[in-house]
Design a protein around this motif. Structure first.
Motif, PDB file in Angstrom:
ATOM      1  N   PRO A   1       0.814  -1.222   0.000  1.00 49.19           N
ATOM      2  CA  PRO A   1       0.000   0.000   0.000  1.00 49.19           C
ATOM      3  C   PRO A   1       0.847   1.271   0.000  1.00 49.19           C
ATOM      4  O   PRO A   1       0.487   2.269  -0.637  1.00 49.19           O
ATOM      5  CB  PRO A   1      -0.821  -0.129   1.283  1.00 49.19           C
ATOM      6  N   ALA A   2       1.963   1.252   0.708  1.00 50.61           N
ATOM      7  CA  ALA A   2       2.841   2.423   0.714  1.00 50.61           C
ATOM      8  C   ALA A   2       3.429   2.667  -0.665  1.00 50.61           C
ATOM      9  O   ALA A   2       3.520   3.807  -1.134  1.00 50.61           O
ATOM     10  CB  ALA A   2       3.956   2.238   1.740  1.00 50.61           C
ATOM     11  N   ARG A   3       3.807   1.586  -1.342  1.00 52.04           N
ATOM     12  CA  ARG A   3       4.346   1.735  -2.702  1.00 52.04           C
ATOM     13  C   ARG A   3       3.275   2.289  -3.646  1.00 52.04           C
ATOM     14  O   ARG A   3       3.553   3.152  -4.483  1.00 52.04           O
ATOM     15  CB  ARG A   3       4.862   0.384  -3.199  1.00 52.04           C
ATOM     16  N   ALA A   4       2.052   1.826  -3.497  1.00 49.33           N
ATOM     17  CA  ALA A   4       0.960   2.293  -4.356  1.00 49.33           C
ATOM     18  C   ALA A   4       0.631   3.756  -4.110  1.00 49.33           C
ATOM     19  O   ALA A   4       0.140   4.456  -5.006  1.00 49.33           O
ATOM     20  CB  ALA A   4      -0.278   1.425  -4.136  1.00 49.33           C
ATOM     21  N   TYR A   5       0.909   4.243  -2.904  1.00 43.38           N
ATOM     22  CA  TYR A   5       0.596   5.637  -2.548  1.00 43.38           C
ATOM     23  C   TYR A   5       1.391   6.627  -3.400  1.00 43.38           C
ATOM     24  O   TYR A   5       1.024   7.796  -3.491  1.00 43.38           O
ATOM     25  CB  TYR A   5       0.870   5.846  -1.070  1.00 43.38           C
ATOM     26  N   LYS A   6       2.432   6.162  -4.013  1.00 42.41           N
ATOM     27  CA  LYS A   6       3.201   6.992  -4.943  1.00 42.41           C
ATOM     28  C   LYS A   6       2.280   7.680  -5.959  1.00 42.41           C
ATOM     29  O   LYS A   6       2.551   8.803  -6.398  1.00 42.41           O
ATOM     30  CB  LYS A   6       4.232   6.109  -5.655  1.00 42.41           C
ATOM     31  N   HIS A   7       1.197   7.010  -6.332  1.00 47.46           N
ATOM     32  CA  HIS A   7       0.315   7.498  -7.387  1.00 47.46           C
ATOM     33  C   HIS A   7      -0.984   8.093  -6.836  1.00 47.46           C
ATOM     34  O   HIS A   7      -1.952   8.257  -7.583  1.00 47.46           O
ATOM     35  CB  HIS A   7       0.010   6.356  -8.358  1.00 47.46           C
ATOM     36  N   ALA A   8      -1.010   8.406  -5.553  1.00 55.26           N
ATOM     37  CA  ALA A   8      -2.218   8.985  -4.954  1.00 55.26           C
ATOM     38  C   ALA A   8      -2.540  10.332  -5.595  1.00 55.26           C
ATOM     39  O   ALA A   8      -1.652  11.136  -5.885  1.00 55.26           O
ATOM     40  CB  ALA A   8      -2.020   9.159  -3.455  1.00 55.26           C
ATOM     41  N   THR A   9      -3.811  10.568  -5.803  1.00 50.72           N
ATOM     42  CA  THR A   9      -4.251  11.850  -6.364  1.00 50.72           C
ATOM     43  C   THR A   9      -4.399  12.884  -5.245  1.00 50.72           C
ATOM     44  O   THR A   9      -4.431  12.545  -4.058  1.00 50.72           O
ATOM     45  CB  THR A   9      -5.599  11.703  -7.076  1.00 50.72           C
ATOM     46  N   ARG A  10      -4.539  14.132  -5.643  1.00 45.93           N
ATOM     47  CA  ARG A  10      -4.744  15.199  -4.667  1.00 45.93           C
ATOM     48  C   ARG A  10      -6.001  14.920  -3.830  1.00 45.93           C
ATOM     49  O   ARG A  10      -6.003  15.107  -2.608  1.00 45.93           O
ATOM     50  CB  ARG A  10      -4.847  16.541  -5.377  1.00 45.93           C
TER      51      ARG A  10
ATOM     52  N   TRP B   1       9.559  11.149  -5.090  1.00 41.33           N
ATOM     53  CA  TRP B   1       9.926  10.043  -4.212  1.00 41.33           C
ATOM     54  C   TRP B   1      10.198   8.761  -4.997  1.00 41.33           C
ATOM     55  O   TRP B   1       9.434   8.381  -5.887  1.00 41.33           O
ATOM     56  CB  TRP B   1       8.801   9.811  -3.203  1.00 41.33           C
ATOM     57  N   ASP B   2      11.277   8.057  -4.638  1.00 38.58           N
ATOM     58  CA  ASP B   2      11.602   6.755  -5.212  1.00 38.58           C
ATOM     59  C   ASP B   2      11.053   5.666  -4.283  1.00 38.58           C
ATOM     60  O   ASP B   2      11.563   5.501  -3.164  1.00 38.58           O
ATOM     61  CB  ASP B   2      13.115   6.610  -5.356  1.00 38.58           C
ATOM     62  N   PRO B   3      10.026   4.907  -4.698  1.00 36.93           N
ATOM     63  CA  PRO B   3       9.451   3.880  -3.823  1.00 36.93           C
ATOM     64  C   PRO B   3      10.436   2.798  -3.388  1.00 36.93           C
ATOM     65  O   PRO B   3      10.189   2.098  -2.404  1.00 36.93           O
ATOM     66  CB  PRO B   3       8.311   3.284  -4.672  1.00 36.93           C
ATOM     67  N   ASP B   4      11.559   2.651  -4.088  1.00 42.14           N
ATOM     68  CA  ASP B   4      12.535   1.657  -3.667  1.00 42.14           C
ATOM     69  C   ASP B   4      13.152   1.980  -2.311  1.00 42.14           C
ATOM     70  O   ASP B   4      13.800   1.117  -1.702  1.00 42.14           O
ATOM     71  CB  ASP B   4      13.639   1.516  -4.712  1.00 42.14           C
TER      72      ASP B   4
END
Length: 232
Positions: free
Chosen positions: A124-133, A158-161
């Motif tokens: 879920p944290a990795r997916a948050y990279k693409h969260a909308t406003r 941010w780099d999700p790695d």
């Protein structure tokens, strides 16, 4: 490795600010100027893989995202130490490690630190990279519009790695190397009651900011600053 930094104020005392995962120095938009108003020269770092600091895919390689390497990079960004250092979430992990590696800090403040002991699902944290406003606003209803805008900008860089720094989970620190204050969300998902008791036994002072979420300084800026009143 040279980290990107941002400075507020020009006081004789130094305050070091270390952001959490996914963020960068912009998360301290209100805290930096407030501490500068208290007479500090405030240094906000961008951790590796965040903001404008080096990436793990660059010449330093994936090792850049190890906790020790992050801690050493932060210490190098503040070579003369700090009168007070504040780390949020991942930034708290980095700060605590940096103090063990010898960084000079008179007082350390750990804001809802990510000192989990159990494995966690990081998808879920990795997916948050693409969260909308809109998604960010819905997840953080107490944030002001500027904080939401900052989060959008931070996620873009941010780099999700960097999530690999949490594998394996770091667990609780064994002892407080410096005078240390832990600020807790209400409730804190990362530091449950049993862990809070252990931290007190290990020399940490603990304070809870009532009603605040994980990002205390953005959820309740006045409450955050009040909790720091005799520490910074």
């Amino acid at each position: 490795m040279r980290l990107k930094t941002h400075t507020w104020g020009s006081g004789d005392r130094v305050a070091l600010l270390i952001h959490g995962l996914m963020a960068d120095h912009r998360t301290w938009r209100r805290v930096g100027p407030a501490l500068a108003g208290r007479g500090y020269r405030v240094i906000g770092v961008d951790l590796p893989g965040h903001g404008r600091s080096p990436r793990g895919s660059g010449p330093y390689g994936a090792g850049l995202y190890r906790l020790d390497d992050m801690a050493l990079a932060v210490a190098a960004a503040c070579p003369h130490g700090a009168d007070v250092a504040i780390g949020h979430s991942l930034g708290a992990l980095v700060l605590e490690r940096a103090t063990h590696l010898g960084m000079a800090v008179d007082r350390a403040v750990y804001s809802d630190p990510a000192w989990r002991s159990e494995p966690q699902d990081l998808a879920p944290a990795r997916a948050y990279k693409h969260a909308t406003r809109d998604e960010i606003r819905a997840a953080n209803p107490r944030w002001d519009p500027a904080a939401v805008d900052d989060e959008v900008a931070c996620l873009a860089l941010w780099d999700p790695d960097t999530l690999t720094v949490l594998e394996p989970p770091p667990g609780l620190p064994v002892t407080a190397v410096r005078p240390s204050l832990v600020l807790l969300a209400d409730p804190s998902e990362r530091i449950p009651p049993g862990a809070q008791d252990l931290l007190r036994a290990r020399g940490f002072a603990l304070r809870t900011v009532p009603g605040a979420g994980h990002s205390i300084h953005r959820d309740d800026f006045p409450g955050f600053m009040s909790a720091l009143s005799d520490w910074a």
